[in-house]
Scaffold this active site. Structure first.
Site, PDB file in Angstrom:
ATOM      1  N   GLY A  69       0.810  -1.214   0.000  1.00 30.16           N
ATOM      2  CA  GLY A  69       0.000   0.000   0.000  1.00 30.16           C
ATOM      3  C   GLY A  69       0.847   1.270   0.000  1.00 30.16           C
ATOM      4  O   GLY A  69       0.518   2.243  -0.679  1.00 30.16           O
ATOM      5  N   THR A  70       1.944   1.261   0.754  1.00 30.03           N
ATOM      6  CA  THR A  70       2.782   2.460   0.835  1.00 30.03           C
ATOM      7  C   THR A  70       3.335   2.822  -0.535  1.00 30.03           C
ATOM      8  O   THR A  70       3.305   3.994  -0.938  1.00 30.03           O
ATOM      9  CB  THR A  70       3.943   2.218   1.833  1.00 30.03           C
ATOM     10  OG1 THR A  70       3.374   1.890   3.102  1.00 30.03           O
ATOM     11  CG2 THR A  70       4.818   3.448   1.972  1.00 30.03           C
ATOM     12  N   ASN A 155      -7.651   4.347   8.906  1.00 28.40           N
ATOM     13  CA  ASN A 155      -7.035   3.189   9.560  1.00 28.40           C
ATOM     14  C   ASN A 155      -7.075   3.271  11.076  1.00 28.40           C
ATOM     15  O   ASN A 155      -6.921   2.264  11.751  1.00 28.40           O
ATOM     16  CB  ASN A 155      -5.582   3.045   9.107  1.00 28.40           C
ATOM     17  CG  ASN A 155      -4.827   4.353   9.153  1.00 28.40           C
ATOM     18  OD1 ASN A 155      -5.177   5.300   8.439  1.00 28.40           O
ATOM     19  ND2 ASN A 155      -3.826   4.428   9.996  1.00 28.40           N
ATOM     20  N   GLN A 183      -7.612   0.161   3.845  1.00 30.89           N
ATOM     21  CA  GLN A 183      -8.430  -0.383   4.939  1.00 30.89           C
ATOM     22  C   GLN A 183      -9.846  -0.727   4.476  1.00 30.89           C
ATOM     23  O   GLN A 183     -10.530  -1.521   5.119  1.00 30.89           O
ATOM     24  CB  GLN A 183      -8.521   0.626   6.101  1.00 30.89           C
ATOM     25  CG  GLN A 183      -7.209   0.873   6.810  1.00 30.89           C
ATOM     26  CD  GLN A 183      -6.742  -0.303   7.655  1.00 30.89           C
ATOM     27  OE1 GLN A 183      -7.529  -1.162   8.064  1.00 30.89           O
ATOM     28  NE2 GLN A 183      -5.455  -0.355   7.926  1.00 30.89           N
ATOM     29  N   GLY A 202      -2.210  -6.211   0.069  1.00 30.63           N
ATOM     30  CA  GLY A 202      -2.523  -7.620   0.318  1.00 30.63           C
ATOM     31  C   GLY A 202      -2.759  -7.977   1.769  1.00 30.63           C
ATOM     32  O   GLY A 202      -3.747  -8.622   2.119  1.00 30.63           O
ATOM     33  N   HIS A 203      -1.844  -7.512   2.658  1.00 29.17           N
ATOM     34  CA  HIS A 203      -1.882  -8.051   4.021  1.00 29.17           C
ATOM     35  C   HIS A 203      -3.000  -7.463   4.882  1.00 29.17           C
ATOM     36  O   HIS A 203      -3.200  -7.913   6.014  1.00 29.17           O
ATOM     37  CB  HIS A 203      -0.522  -7.899   4.701  1.00 29.17           C
ATOM     38  CG  HIS A 203      -0.149  -6.511   5.115  1.00 29.17           C
ATOM     39  ND1 HIS A 203       0.008  -6.157   6.424  1.00 29.17           N
ATOM     40  CD2 HIS A 203       0.102  -5.394   4.394  1.00 29.17           C
ATOM     41  CE1 HIS A 203       0.359  -4.868   6.495  1.00 29.17           C
ATOM     42  NE2 HIS A 203       0.422  -4.392   5.267  1.00 29.17           N
ATOM     43  N   THR A 239      10.987  -6.676 -11.336  1.00 33.23           N
ATOM     44  CA  THR A 239      10.392  -8.000 -11.531  1.00 33.23           C
ATOM     45  C   THR A 239       9.239  -8.194 -10.561  1.00 33.23           C
ATOM     46  O   THR A 239       9.430  -8.057  -9.345  1.00 33.23           O
ATOM     47  CB  THR A 239      11.465  -9.093 -11.297  1.00 33.23           C
ATOM     48  OG1 THR A 239      12.544  -8.843 -12.185  1.00 33.23           O
ATOM     49  CG2 THR A 239      10.903 -10.489 -11.517  1.00 33.23           C
ATOM     50  N   CYS A 330       2.314   1.918  11.991  1.00 35.75           N
ATOM     51  CA  CYS A 330       3.530   2.545  11.465  1.00 35.75           C
ATOM     52  C   CYS A 330       4.047   3.638  12.394  1.00 35.75           C
ATOM     53  O   CYS A 330       5.210   3.996  12.309  1.00 35.75           O
ATOM     54  CB  CYS A 330       3.263   3.144  10.085  1.00 35.75           C
ATOM     55  SG  CYS A 330       2.558   1.961   8.957  1.00 35.75           S
TER      56      CYS A 330
HETATM   57  N1  PLP Z   1      -2.794   3.130   3.870  1.00 35.73           N
HETATM   58  C1  PLP Z   1      -3.499   2.782   4.954  1.00 35.73           C
HETATM   59  C2  PLP Z   1      -4.831   3.407   5.205  1.00 35.73           C
HETATM   60  C3  PLP Z   1      -2.989   1.826   5.854  1.00 35.73           C
HETATM   61  O1  PLP Z   1      -3.694   1.485   6.930  1.00 35.73           O
HETATM   62  C4  PLP Z   1      -1.715   1.262   5.584  1.00 35.73           C
HETATM   63  C5  PLP Z   1      -1.091   0.325   6.545  1.00 35.73           C
HETATM   64  O2  PLP Z   1      -1.191   0.479   7.758  1.00 35.73           O
HETATM   65  C6  PLP Z   1      -1.032   1.649   4.427  1.00 35.73           C
HETATM   66  C7  PLP Z   1      -1.604   2.590   3.595  1.00 35.73           C
HETATM   67  C8  PLP Z   1       0.283   1.055   4.057  1.00 35.73           C
HETATM   68  O3  PLP Z   1       0.105  -0.223   3.494  1.00 35.73           O
HETATM   69  P1  PLP Z   1       1.308  -1.289   3.479  1.00 35.73           P
HETATM   70  O4  PLP Z   1       1.465  -1.777   4.877  1.00 35.73           O
HETATM   71  O5  PLP Z   1       0.845  -2.361   2.533  1.00 35.73           O
HETATM   72  O6  PLP Z   1       2.504  -0.585   2.958  1.00 35.73           O
END
Ligand code: PLP
Length: 401
Positions: A69-70, A155, A183, A202-203, A239, A330
Protein backbone atom coordinates in the site's frame (compact mmCIF):
# COMPACT_ATOMS: atom_id res chain seq x y z
CA UNK A 1 -4.13 -18.77 22.61
CA UNK A 2 -3.66 -15.04 22.14
CA UNK A 3 -6.58 -12.78 21.30
CA UNK A 4 -5.71 -10.82 18.16
CA UNK A 5 -7.51 -7.46 17.98
CA UNK A 6 -5.24 -5.67 15.53
CA UNK A 7 -6.58 -6.52 12.07
CA UNK A 8 -6.01 -2.93 10.91
CA UNK A 9 -2.26 -3.50 11.35
CA UNK A 10 -2.27 -6.81 9.52
CA UNK A 11 -4.58 -9.78 9.06
CA UNK A 12 -3.88 -13.51 9.36
CA UNK A 13 -3.17 -15.13 6.00
CA UNK A 14 -6.25 -16.82 4.52
CA UNK A 15 -5.86 -20.52 3.62
CA UNK A 16 -6.66 -19.85 -0.05
CA UNK A 17 -3.97 -17.15 -0.17
CA UNK A 18 -1.39 -19.42 1.47
CA UNK A 19 -2.15 -22.21 -1.02
CA UNK A 20 -1.83 -19.91 -4.05
CA UNK A 21 1.37 -18.37 -2.64
CA UNK A 22 3.05 -21.70 -1.80
CA UNK A 23 2.01 -23.24 -5.11
CA UNK A 24 3.59 -20.35 -7.05
CA UNK A 25 6.73 -20.33 -4.85
CA UNK A 26 7.53 -23.80 -6.19
CA UNK A 27 7.67 -22.56 -9.80
CA UNK A 28 10.70 -21.04 -11.55
CA UNK A 29 10.38 -18.33 -14.15
CA UNK A 30 10.59 -14.58 -14.64
CA UNK A 31 7.34 -13.25 -16.09
CA UNK A 32 9.36 -11.27 -18.66
CA UNK A 33 11.27 -14.29 -20.03
CA UNK A 34 10.22 -15.65 -23.39
CA UNK A 35 10.73 -19.38 -22.71
CA UNK A 36 8.18 -21.84 -21.34
CA UNK A 37 8.98 -21.16 -17.66
CA UNK A 38 8.74 -17.42 -18.19
CA UNK A 39 5.46 -17.78 -20.04
CA UNK A 40 4.08 -19.91 -17.18
CA UNK A 41 4.99 -17.15 -14.68
CA UNK A 42 3.48 -14.53 -16.99
CA UNK A 43 0.27 -16.59 -17.23
CA UNK A 44 0.02 -16.75 -13.43
CA UNK A 45 0.66 -13.00 -13.18
CA UNK A 46 -1.94 -12.10 -15.80
CA UNK A 47 -4.51 -14.48 -14.33
CA UNK A 48 -4.08 -12.76 -10.98
CA UNK A 49 -4.41 -9.35 -12.64
CA UNK A 50 -7.56 -10.41 -14.50
CA UNK A 51 -9.08 -11.87 -11.36
CA UNK A 52 -8.48 -8.69 -9.30
CA UNK A 53 -9.68 -6.48 -12.18
CA UNK A 54 -12.86 -8.52 -12.54
CA UNK A 55 -13.52 -8.39 -8.78
CA UNK A 56 -13.03 -4.61 -8.80
CA UNK A 57 -14.92 -3.93 -12.04
CA UNK A 58 -11.97 -2.36 -13.86
CA UNK A 59 -9.87 -3.35 -16.89
CA UNK A 60 -6.88 -5.68 -16.26
CA UNK A 61 -4.52 -3.04 -17.69
CA UNK A 62 -5.66 -0.70 -14.92
CA UNK A 63 -4.17 -2.92 -12.18
CA UNK A 64 -0.53 -1.98 -11.50
CA UNK A 65 1.10 -4.33 -8.97
CA UNK A 66 3.35 -2.79 -6.31
CA UNK A 67 5.14 -3.96 -3.17
CA UNK A 68 2.25 -2.88 -0.92
CA UNK A 69 0.00 0.00 0.00
CA UNK A 70 2.78 2.46 0.83
CA UNK A 71 4.35 2.10 -2.58
CA UNK A 72 0.96 2.38 -4.31
CA UNK A 73 0.22 5.61 -2.39
CA UNK A 74 3.65 7.07 -3.20
CA UNK A 75 3.28 6.16 -6.87
CA UNK A 76 -0.11 7.88 -6.99
CA UNK A 77 0.81 11.05 -5.08
CA UNK A 78 4.21 11.70 -6.64
CA UNK A 79 3.37 10.12 -10.00
CA UNK A 80 0.23 12.24 -10.45
CA UNK A 81 2.09 15.36 -9.29
CA UNK A 82 4.89 14.87 -11.82
CA UNK A 83 2.46 13.83 -14.55
CA UNK A 84 0.23 16.87 -14.02
CA UNK A 85 2.96 19.46 -13.50
CA UNK A 86 4.88 18.21 -16.55
CA UNK A 87 1.82 19.05 -18.64
CA UNK A 88 1.18 22.38 -16.87
CA UNK A 89 3.76 23.68 -14.37
CA UNK A 90 1.32 26.25 -12.95
CA UNK A 91 -0.70 23.51 -11.27
CA UNK A 92 0.88 23.72 -7.83
CA UNK A 93 -1.90 23.03 -5.36
CA UNK A 94 -2.37 19.62 -3.74
CA UNK A 95 -5.50 19.00 -1.68
CA UNK A 96 -5.20 16.23 0.91
CA UNK A 97 -7.17 15.33 4.01
CA UNK A 98 -5.57 15.84 7.40
CA UNK A 99 -6.37 12.25 8.40
CA UNK A 100 -4.48 10.40 5.65
CA UNK A 101 -2.19 7.52 6.53
CA UNK A 102 1.50 8.46 6.57
CA UNK A 103 1.86 6.65 3.24
CA UNK A 104 -0.04 9.61 1.70
CA UNK A 105 0.65 12.30 4.29
CA UNK A 106 4.44 12.06 4.03
CA UNK A 107 4.73 12.13 0.21
CA UNK A 108 2.39 15.15 0.23
CA UNK A 109 4.61 16.87 2.84
CA UNK A 110 7.62 15.91 0.73
CA UNK A 111 6.11 17.54 -2.37
CA UNK A 112 5.57 20.70 -0.33
CA UNK A 113 9.15 20.70 0.99
CA UNK A 114 11.00 19.68 -2.18
CA UNK A 115 8.83 20.36 -5.21
CA UNK A 116 7.15 23.63 -4.36
CA UNK A 117 3.67 22.15 -3.97
CA UNK A 118 1.18 24.39 -2.16
CA UNK A 119 -0.58 21.96 0.13
CA UNK A 120 -4.15 22.62 1.23
CA UNK A 121 -5.02 20.34 4.13
CA UNK A 122 -8.71 19.40 4.11
CA UNK A 123 -10.28 19.62 7.55
CA UNK A 124 -12.40 16.91 9.12
CA UNK A 125 -15.27 17.16 11.57
CA UNK A 126 -15.41 15.63 15.06
CA UNK A 127 -16.18 12.23 13.50
CA UNK A 128 -13.25 12.42 11.08
CA UNK A 129 -15.23 13.23 7.91
CA UNK A 130 -14.07 15.45 5.05
CA UNK A 131 -16.69 17.89 3.75
CA UNK A 132 -17.10 17.42 -0.05
CA UNK A 133 -18.21 21.08 -0.22
CA UNK A 134 -14.73 22.16 0.95
CA UNK A 135 -13.19 20.06 -1.84
CA UNK A 136 -15.57 21.61 -4.40
CA UNK A 137 -14.85 25.15 -3.09
CA UNK A 138 -11.07 24.66 -3.30
CA UNK A 139 -11.40 23.25 -6.81
CA UNK A 140 -13.61 26.18 -7.87
CA UNK A 141 -11.17 28.76 -6.41
CA UNK A 142 -8.64 28.38 -9.25
CA UNK A 143 -7.70 25.94 -11.99
CA UNK A 144 -4.33 25.12 -10.39
CA UNK A 145 -4.90 21.86 -8.51
CA UNK A 146 -2.53 19.05 -9.45
CA UNK A 147 -4.32 16.33 -7.48
CA UNK A 148 -6.67 15.57 -4.60
CA UNK A 149 -6.07 12.77 -2.07
CA UNK A 150 -8.75 11.52 0.33
CA UNK A 151 -8.73 8.04 1.83
CA UNK A 152 -11.76 5.72 1.58
CA UNK A 153 -11.74 4.71 5.24
CA UNK A 154 -9.47 5.70 8.09
CA UNK A 155 -7.03 3.19 9.56
CA UNK A 156 -7.31 4.56 13.10
CA UNK A 157 -10.94 5.46 13.75
CA UNK A 158 -12.57 3.59 10.85
CA UNK A 159 -14.49 6.61 9.55
CA UNK A 160 -15.68 6.17 5.95
CA UNK A 161 -15.37 9.25 3.70
CA UNK A 162 -18.04 10.50 1.25
CA UNK A 163 -15.91 9.38 -1.71
CA UNK A 164 -18.74 9.42 -4.23
CA UNK A 165 -19.39 13.16 -3.67
CA UNK A 166 -15.66 13.95 -3.59
CA UNK A 167 -15.09 11.99 -6.82
CA UNK A 168 -17.99 13.88 -8.45
CA UNK A 169 -16.43 17.23 -7.48
CA UNK A 170 -13.03 16.15 -8.87
CA UNK A 171 -14.57 14.80 -12.09
CA UNK A 172 -16.48 18.08 -12.53
CA UNK A 173 -13.20 20.03 -12.22
CA UNK A 174 -11.30 17.44 -14.28
CA UNK A 175 -8.72 16.98 -11.49
CA UNK A 176 -7.32 13.53 -10.60
CA UNK A 177 -8.41 12.01 -7.29
CA UNK A 178 -6.28 9.49 -5.42
CA UNK A 179 -8.06 7.28 -2.88
CA UNK A 180 -6.27 5.08 -0.36
CA UNK A 181 -8.59 2.09 -0.02
CA UNK A 182 -6.11 -0.06 1.93
CA UNK A 183 -8.43 -0.38 4.94
CA UNK A 184 -11.69 -0.27 2.99
CA UNK A 185 -11.28 -3.02 0.39
CA UNK A 186 -12.67 -6.29 1.67
CA UNK A 187 -14.46 -4.60 4.60
CA UNK A 188 -17.01 -2.37 2.87
CA UNK A 189 -18.18 -1.96 -0.76
CA UNK A 190 -15.57 -0.07 -2.81
CA UNK A 191 -16.22 1.25 -6.31
CA UNK A 192 -12.71 1.18 -7.76
CA UNK A 193 -13.84 2.96 -10.92
CA UNK A 194 -14.73 6.19 -9.05
CA UNK A 195 -11.27 7.72 -8.43
CA UNK A 196 -8.39 8.22 -10.87
CA UNK A 197 -6.14 6.01 -8.73
CA UNK A 198 -6.88 3.65 -5.85
CA UNK A 199 -4.33 2.04 -3.52
CA UNK A 200 -4.88 -1.46 -2.10
CA UNK A 201 -2.71 -3.83 -0.06
CA UNK A 202 -2.52 -7.62 0.32
CA UNK A 203 -1.88 -8.05 4.02
CA UNK A 204 -4.85 -5.93 5.14
CA UNK A 205 -7.33 -8.37 3.60
CA UNK A 206 -5.94 -11.83 4.33
CA UNK A 207 -3.25 -11.85 1.63
CA UNK A 208 0.55 -11.80 1.93
CA UNK A 209 2.61 -8.83 3.13
CA UNK A 210 4.71 -6.80 0.71
CA UNK A 211 2.27 -6.85 -2.18
CA UNK A 212 -0.41 -4.41 -3.28
CA UNK A 213 -1.65 -2.56 -6.30
CA UNK A 214 -2.44 0.83 -7.64
CA UNK A 215 -5.63 0.72 -9.67
CA UNK A 216 -4.94 3.48 -12.18
CA UNK A 217 -7.34 4.56 -14.88
CA UNK A 218 -5.94 4.22 -18.38
CA UNK A 219 -5.80 7.99 -18.83
CA UNK A 220 -4.29 8.65 -15.35
CA UNK A 221 -1.41 11.12 -15.88
CA UNK A 222 1.07 9.00 -13.89
CA UNK A 223 4.82 9.50 -14.09
CA UNK A 224 6.90 6.44 -13.03
CA UNK A 225 8.87 6.49 -9.76
CA UNK A 226 11.08 3.53 -10.65
CA UNK A 227 12.91 3.21 -13.94
CA UNK A 228 14.23 -0.04 -15.31
CA UNK A 229 12.66 -2.92 -17.18
CA UNK A 230 9.42 -1.09 -17.94
CA UNK A 231 7.14 -3.62 -16.27
CA UNK A 232 3.59 -2.75 -15.19
CA UNK A 233 2.65 -0.29 -17.92
CA UNK A 234 6.08 1.37 -17.66
CA UNK A 235 5.06 2.97 -14.36
CA UNK A 236 6.51 0.40 -11.97
CA UNK A 237 9.70 -1.20 -13.22
CA UNK A 238 10.96 -4.24 -11.36
CA UNK A 239 10.39 -8.00 -11.53
CA UNK A 240 6.92 -8.61 -10.12
CA UNK A 241 6.59 -10.92 -7.10
CA UNK A 242 4.39 -13.49 -8.83
CA UNK A 243 3.83 -15.79 -5.79
CA UNK A 244 2.77 -12.88 -3.58
CA UNK A 245 0.56 -11.53 -6.36
CA UNK A 246 -1.10 -14.95 -6.77
CA UNK A 247 -1.79 -15.04 -3.02
CA UNK A 248 -3.08 -11.47 -3.12
CA UNK A 249 -5.51 -12.28 -5.96
CA UNK A 250 -6.82 -15.34 -4.08
CA UNK A 251 -7.41 -13.20 -0.98
CA UNK A 252 -9.19 -10.44 -2.90
CA UNK A 253 -11.55 -12.98 -4.52
CA UNK A 254 -12.24 -14.55 -1.14
CA UNK A 255 -12.95 -11.36 0.83
CA UNK A 256 -15.10 -9.84 -1.89
CA UNK A 257 -16.97 -13.13 -2.25
CA UNK A 258 -18.26 -13.27 1.32
CA UNK A 259 -18.19 -9.55 2.15
CA UNK A 260 -21.82 -8.88 3.25
CA UNK A 261 -22.07 -11.88 5.61
CA UNK A 262 -18.58 -11.43 7.06
CA UNK A 263 -19.02 -7.68 7.52
CA UNK A 264 -22.30 -8.25 9.38
CA UNK A 265 -20.71 -10.91 11.61
CA UNK A 266 -17.66 -8.74 12.35
CA UNK A 267 -19.81 -5.64 13.04
CA UNK A 268 -21.94 -7.63 15.50
CA UNK A 269 -18.79 -8.82 17.32
CA UNK A 270 -17.44 -5.25 17.36
CA UNK A 271 -20.73 -3.99 18.85
CA UNK A 272 -20.55 -6.65 21.57
CA UNK A 273 -16.98 -5.53 22.27
CA UNK A 274 -17.99 -1.86 22.51
CA UNK A 275 -20.97 -2.64 24.74
CA UNK A 276 -18.70 -4.64 27.05
CA UNK A 277 -15.96 -1.99 27.12
CA UNK A 278 -18.35 0.87 27.86
CA UNK A 279 -20.00 -1.16 30.62
CA UNK A 280 -16.62 -1.89 32.24
CA UNK A 281 -15.44 1.71 31.73
CA UNK A 282 -18.49 4.03 31.77
CA UNK A 283 -16.26 7.10 31.29
CA UNK A 284 -14.74 5.69 28.08
CA UNK A 285 -15.19 7.82 24.96
CA UNK A 286 -15.92 6.03 21.67
CA UNK A 287 -14.28 7.93 18.78
CA UNK A 288 -15.23 8.13 15.12
CA UNK A 289 -18.49 7.86 13.22
CA UNK A 290 -21.15 5.49 14.50
CA UNK A 291 -23.50 3.55 12.26
CA UNK A 292 -23.46 1.14 9.35
CA UNK A 293 -20.82 0.36 6.73
CA UNK A 294 -21.26 3.72 4.96
CA UNK A 295 -20.23 5.47 8.20
CA UNK A 296 -17.61 3.25 9.83
CA UNK A 297 -15.58 0.13 9.08
CA UNK A 298 -17.37 -2.90 10.57
CA UNK A 299 -14.27 -4.19 12.37
CA UNK A 300 -13.12 -0.92 13.95
CA UNK A 301 -13.58 0.17 17.56
CA UNK A 302 -11.62 3.17 18.84
CA UNK A 303 -11.90 4.14 22.48
CA UNK A 304 -10.28 6.74 24.76
CA UNK A 305 -9.91 5.87 28.45
CA UNK A 306 -9.54 9.11 30.47
CA UNK A 307 -6.73 8.94 33.03
CA UNK A 308 -4.88 6.08 31.30
CA UNK A 309 -1.96 6.15 28.88
CA UNK A 310 -2.79 4.17 25.74
CA UNK A 311 0.74 2.73 25.65
CA UNK A 312 0.43 1.48 29.24
CA UNK A 313 -2.89 -0.19 28.44
CA UNK A 314 -1.38 -1.79 25.34
CA UNK A 315 1.50 -3.28 27.37
CA UNK A 316 -0.77 -4.51 30.17
CA UNK A 317 -3.17 -6.14 27.71
CA UNK A 318 -0.21 -7.60 25.83
CA UNK A 319 1.00 -9.23 29.05
CA UNK A 320 -2.51 -10.66 29.47
CA UNK A 321 -2.41 -12.22 25.98
CA UNK A 322 -4.44 -9.61 24.08
CA UNK A 323 -2.99 -7.82 21.02
CA UNK A 324 -4.32 -4.27 20.58
CA UNK A 325 -2.94 -1.02 19.18
CA UNK A 326 -2.84 2.64 20.10
CA UNK A 327 -3.26 3.69 16.47
CA UNK A 328 -1.49 3.26 13.21
CA UNK A 329 1.10 0.47 13.49
CA UNK A 330 3.53 2.55 11.47
CA UNK A 331 3.69 5.22 14.18
CA UNK A 332 3.51 2.90 17.20
CA UNK A 333 6.30 3.58 19.64
CA UNK A 334 6.22 7.30 18.80
CA UNK A 335 4.71 8.86 21.93
CA UNK A 336 3.05 11.74 20.07
CA UNK A 337 -0.73 11.95 19.95
CA UNK A 338 -2.25 10.72 16.69
CA UNK A 339 -2.58 13.35 13.95
CA UNK A 340 -5.96 11.82 13.11
CA UNK A 341 -7.40 12.38 16.60
CA UNK A 342 -5.94 15.90 16.79
CA UNK A 343 -7.49 16.74 13.38
CA UNK A 344 -10.84 15.55 14.79
CA UNK A 345 -10.50 18.11 17.59
CA UNK A 346 -9.78 15.57 20.33
CA UNK A 347 -7.42 17.02 22.93
CA UNK A 348 -3.87 15.69 23.09
CA UNK A 349 -4.23 14.10 26.54
CA UNK A 350 -7.36 12.17 25.60
CA UNK A 351 -5.78 11.26 22.24
CA UNK A 352 -2.87 9.65 24.12
CA UNK A 353 -5.36 7.66 26.21
CA UNK A 354 -6.72 5.76 23.23
CA UNK A 355 -6.82 2.19 22.03
CA UNK A 356 -7.69 0.92 18.57
CA UNK A 357 -9.36 -2.50 18.66
CA UNK A 358 -9.85 -4.00 15.22
CA UNK A 359 -11.52 -7.24 14.22
CA UNK A 360 -11.53 -9.15 10.95
CA UNK A 361 -12.04 -12.44 9.18
CA UNK A 362 -10.49 -14.63 11.89
CA UNK A 363 -12.13 -12.86 14.85
CA UNK A 364 -14.36 -14.86 17.18
CA UNK A 365 -16.36 -14.29 20.36
CA UNK A 366 -13.41 -15.70 22.35
CA UNK A 367 -11.24 -12.73 21.28
CA UNK A 368 -13.80 -10.26 22.63
CA UNK A 369 -14.23 -12.29 25.83
CA UNK A 370 -10.47 -12.34 26.40
CA UNK A 371 -10.30 -8.56 26.05
CA UNK A 372 -13.22 -7.99 28.40
CA UNK A 373 -11.72 -10.37 30.95
CA UNK A 374 -8.31 -8.63 30.89
CA UNK A 375 -9.53 -5.03 30.68
CA UNK A 376 -10.60 -4.25 34.29
CA UNK A 377 -7.18 -5.08 35.79
CA UNK A 378 -5.37 -3.31 32.94
CA UNK A 379 -7.51 -0.19 33.40
CA UNK A 380 -6.96 -0.23 37.13
CA UNK A 381 -3.17 -0.47 36.81
CA UNK A 382 -2.97 2.05 33.97
CA UNK A 383 -5.08 4.55 35.95
CA UNK A 384 -2.89 4.15 39.03
CA UNK A 385 0.23 4.60 36.89
CA UNK A 386 -1.42 7.69 35.34
CA UNK A 387 -2.12 9.15 38.80
CA UNK A 388 1.48 8.57 39.88
CA UNK A 389 2.66 10.38 36.75
CA UNK A 390 0.27 13.30 37.35
CA UNK A 391 1.38 13.58 41.02
CA UNK A 392 5.04 13.54 39.94
CA UNK A 393 4.39 16.30 37.40
CA UNK A 394 2.50 18.30 40.04
CA UNK A 395 5.35 17.89 42.56
CA UNK A 396 7.87 19.05 39.94
CA UNK A 397 5.68 22.05 39.15
CA UNK A 398 5.28 22.97 42.84
CA UNK A 399 9.04 22.66 43.26
CA UNK A 400 9.34 25.23 40.51
CA UNK A 401 11.03 22.60 38.31
N1 PLP B 1 -2.79 3.13 3.87
C1 PLP B 1 -3.50 2.78 4.95
C2 PLP B 1 -4.83 3.41 5.21
C3 PLP B 1 -2.99 1.83 5.85
O1 PLP B 1 -3.69 1.48 6.93
C4 PLP B 1 -1.71 1.26 5.58
C5 PLP B 1 -1.09 0.33 6.54
O2 PLP B 1 -1.19 0.48 7.76
C6 PLP B 1 -1.03 1.65 4.43
C7 PLP B 1 -1.60 2.59 3.59
C8 PLP B 1 0.28 1.05 4.06
O3 PLP B 1 0.11 -0.22 3.49
P1 PLP B 1 1.31 -1.29 3.48
O4 PLP B 1 1.46 -1.78 4.88
O5 PLP B 1 0.84 -2.36 2.53
O6 PLP B 1 2.50 -0.59 2.96
Amino acid sequence: MRAYLDHAATTPLLDCAREALVDALGATGNASSLHWSGRAARRRLEEARESIAEQLGVAPSEVVFTAGGTEADNLAVKGLWWGRTAARPDRRRVLASRVEHHAVLDPVHWLGAHEGAEVVWLDVDRLGRVDPAQVADELARADDVALVAVMWANNEVGTVQPIEAIAAACAHADVPLHVDAVQALGSIPVDAALPTTLAISGHKLGGPMGVGALVARRNAPLAPLTHGGGQERQVRSGTPDVPAIAGFAAAVAHVLGDLPERAARVAALRDTLLAGVTTLAPDAVVNGAQGGPDARLPGNAHVSFPGCEGDALLMLLDAAGVDVSTGSACTAGVPEPSHVLLAMGIDAVLARSSLRLTLGHSSAAADVEALLAALPAALDRARRAGQVRISARLATALDGG
